[in-house]
Scaffold this motif. Sequence first.
Motif, short mmCIF file in Angstrom:
data_model
loop_
_atom_site.label_atom_id
_atom_site.label_comp_id
_atom_site.label_asym_id
_atom_site.label_seq_id
_atom_site.Cartn_x
_atom_site.Cartn_y
_atom_site.Cartn_z
N VAL A 376 0.86 -1.18 0.00
CA VAL A 376 0.00 0.00 0.00
C VAL A 376 0.90 1.23 0.00
N THR A 377 0.90 1.96 -1.09
CA THR A 377 1.76 3.14 -1.20
C THR A 377 1.09 4.38 -0.63
N THR A 378 -0.24 4.46 -0.77
CA THR A 378 -0.97 5.64 -0.29
C THR A 378 -2.31 5.21 0.29
N PRO A 379 -2.42 5.12 1.61
CA PRO A 379 -3.73 4.91 2.23
C PRO A 379 -4.43 6.24 2.43
N GLY A 380 -5.76 6.20 2.52
CA GLY A 380 -6.48 7.45 2.72
C GLY A 380 -7.91 7.24 3.13
N THR A 381 -8.60 8.35 3.31
CA THR A 381 -10.01 8.34 3.64
C THR A 381 -10.70 9.42 2.81
N ALA A 382 -12.01 9.27 2.65
CA ALA A 382 -12.79 10.26 1.89
C ALA A 382 -14.20 10.31 2.44
N VAL A 383 -14.85 11.46 2.23
CA VAL A 383 -16.26 11.62 2.56
C VAL A 383 -16.98 12.11 1.31
N VAL A 384 -18.00 11.36 0.91
CA VAL A 384 -18.81 11.69 -0.27
C VAL A 384 -20.22 12.03 0.19
N LEU A 385 -20.81 13.06 -0.40
CA LEU A 385 -22.21 13.40 -0.13
C LEU A 385 -23.06 12.88 -1.29
N LEU A 386 -24.06 12.07 -0.96
CA LEU A 386 -24.92 11.46 -1.97
C LEU A 386 -26.34 12.02 -1.88
N PRO A 387 -27.04 12.01 -3.02
CA PRO A 387 -28.46 12.38 -2.98
C PRO A 387 -29.30 11.25 -2.40
N THR A 388 -30.48 11.59 -1.92
CA THR A 388 -31.48 10.57 -1.60
C THR A 388 -32.53 10.57 -2.72
N ARG A 389 -33.46 9.65 -2.64
CA ARG A 389 -34.52 9.63 -3.66
C ARG A 389 -35.45 10.84 -3.54
N ASP A 390 -35.38 11.51 -2.39
CA ASP A 390 -36.26 12.65 -2.18
C ASP A 390 -35.56 14.00 -2.31
N GLU A 391 -34.23 14.03 -2.11
CA GLU A 391 -33.54 15.32 -2.08
C GLU A 391 -32.19 15.23 -2.78
N PRO A 392 -31.85 16.30 -3.53
CA PRO A 392 -30.51 16.35 -4.13
C PRO A 392 -29.46 16.70 -3.08
N VAL A 393 -28.22 16.60 -3.47
CA VAL A 393 -27.12 16.98 -2.59
C VAL A 393 -27.11 18.51 -2.41
N THR A 394 -26.96 18.93 -1.18
CA THR A 394 -26.71 20.33 -0.87
C THR A 394 -25.22 20.48 -0.62
N LEU A 395 -24.58 21.41 -1.32
CA LEU A 395 -23.14 21.58 -1.15
C LEU A 395 -22.81 21.97 0.28
N PRO A 396 -21.71 21.45 0.81
CA PRO A 396 -21.34 21.77 2.20
C PRO A 396 -20.88 23.20 2.34
N GLU A 397 -21.09 23.75 3.51
CA GLU A 397 -20.63 25.10 3.81
C GLU A 397 -19.19 25.05 4.31
N PRO A 398 -18.35 25.98 3.90
CA PRO A 398 -17.01 26.05 4.47
C PRO A 398 -17.09 26.38 5.95
N PRO A 399 -16.06 26.06 6.72
CA PRO A 399 -16.11 26.31 8.17
C PRO A 399 -16.07 27.78 8.54
N ALA A 400 -15.82 28.66 7.57
CA ALA A 400 -15.84 30.10 7.82
C ALA A 400 -16.38 30.77 6.56
N PRO A 401 -17.05 31.92 6.69
CA PRO A 401 -17.76 32.48 5.54
C PRO A 401 -16.91 33.28 4.56
N THR A 402 -15.76 33.81 5.01
CA THR A 402 -14.94 34.66 4.15
C THR A 402 -13.50 34.18 4.18
#
Length: 418
Positions: A376-402
């Motif tokens: 294993v040369t590069t292990p990692g982790t990821a988080v994906v946001l998926l739609p549901t059958r009722d709602e599309p994905v809402t883009l995540p907010e950055p931790p600060a506004p500016t």
Amino acid sequence: MSSTEATTQGAVFGVLTDAALERSRKRLGVPQPQHNPPHNYEVTWDAVRHFAYGYGDDNPLYCDPEYAATTRWGTLIAPPTFIYTMGEDTAPPPDEETKALLKGDPFAGLGSYQAVMEFEWWRPLRLGDRCRVLAMQVGVVEKKSSFGGRTAHVTNDYIYTNGEGELVAVRRGTWIHAERHTSKKRAKERLKRRPYTPEQLAEIDAAYEAETRRGAQPRYFEDVRIGEEIQPRVKGPLTTTDIIVWHMGWGMQLTPPGSFKLAYRVRKKAPGLYPPNSLNIPDTVQRLHWEPERADELGIPMSYDYGAMRETWLAHAITDWMGDDAWLWKLRCEHRRFNYIGDTTWVRGTVVDKRQVDGRNEVHLEIRCENQRGEVTTPGTAVVLLPTRDEPVTLPEPPAPTLDAMVRHELERYGLQK
């Protein structure tokens, strides 16, 4: 910078000193002007396509504006790691004291190796977008290497905004600076290179043939199961040609762009970026990625890829799996081994968790790059946001506004006050 200049500023060329570490610590939280122009000033069809082709991706979301116009994005967007190629400098003009602080490299002459990269993406870069970046060092830690030598682990932040000033992403990277004489102690005999058999090449070709893309068919949160594996991606066997094609889309990054007289102008200002080759011809320090002789001089048994390549390969596997309607929010990976010319990388991933948090439908992945030797040369982790059958994905907010608030957030994250 010459070795004489380095010594006068408290550093010794090729040696990790206490003075060099102290100089580096004084830079924590100080915005660092970017000396090289971005490879791309604007998101264009050609620029995005060249970048995607450079890592083996012909996803029409990135490569076909007519197709992209039919997706939820309404236009062609850039692949996640395309931010590497963009970023007009937004650091404030430094005063004389800051110029002196930022002059030169405290770790000049040391080997530099990318160790960790972490991304957060909050909105896409769209066709026609421009992009700005603010860079600053946020960490430096001394550690002992496995060979007993000293190393400095330096962490830098790159905060990206689009042309409207909206926060797009943050990239947090850690590089290890090691003394060359300790890196040369690497056990070269551990790299055993054998020609590929017809059967091995057929296996690789079969994997390429089997690859599919989720594309316009949504992958719904309800349908994902913990323990399921994403379809693997194969990258290789890695050739020098692959490195060249990658550079066509990625740019040069370290060495400023240009050749002949343009390169001479840079070399005149920074001769250390162009050590001579076997013919005594000055050439870029980056050539160890395609010139085995240079890699050998530095104690590395063979030329190797860039960490950014593997980060992009991981993102490729994830974006193909998740489909057009999803969003890759977070990616973190550690580069633990070299990926040499001739190696084949298998990109694999497994769903390890799924959560509904603050309206987000999160799928957590464990991912990795694994070579043909089973390492294993590069292990990692990821988080994906998926739609549901009722709602599309809402883009995540950055931790600060500016941007200013984001700078404060990052400094607080690393225990710095600004």
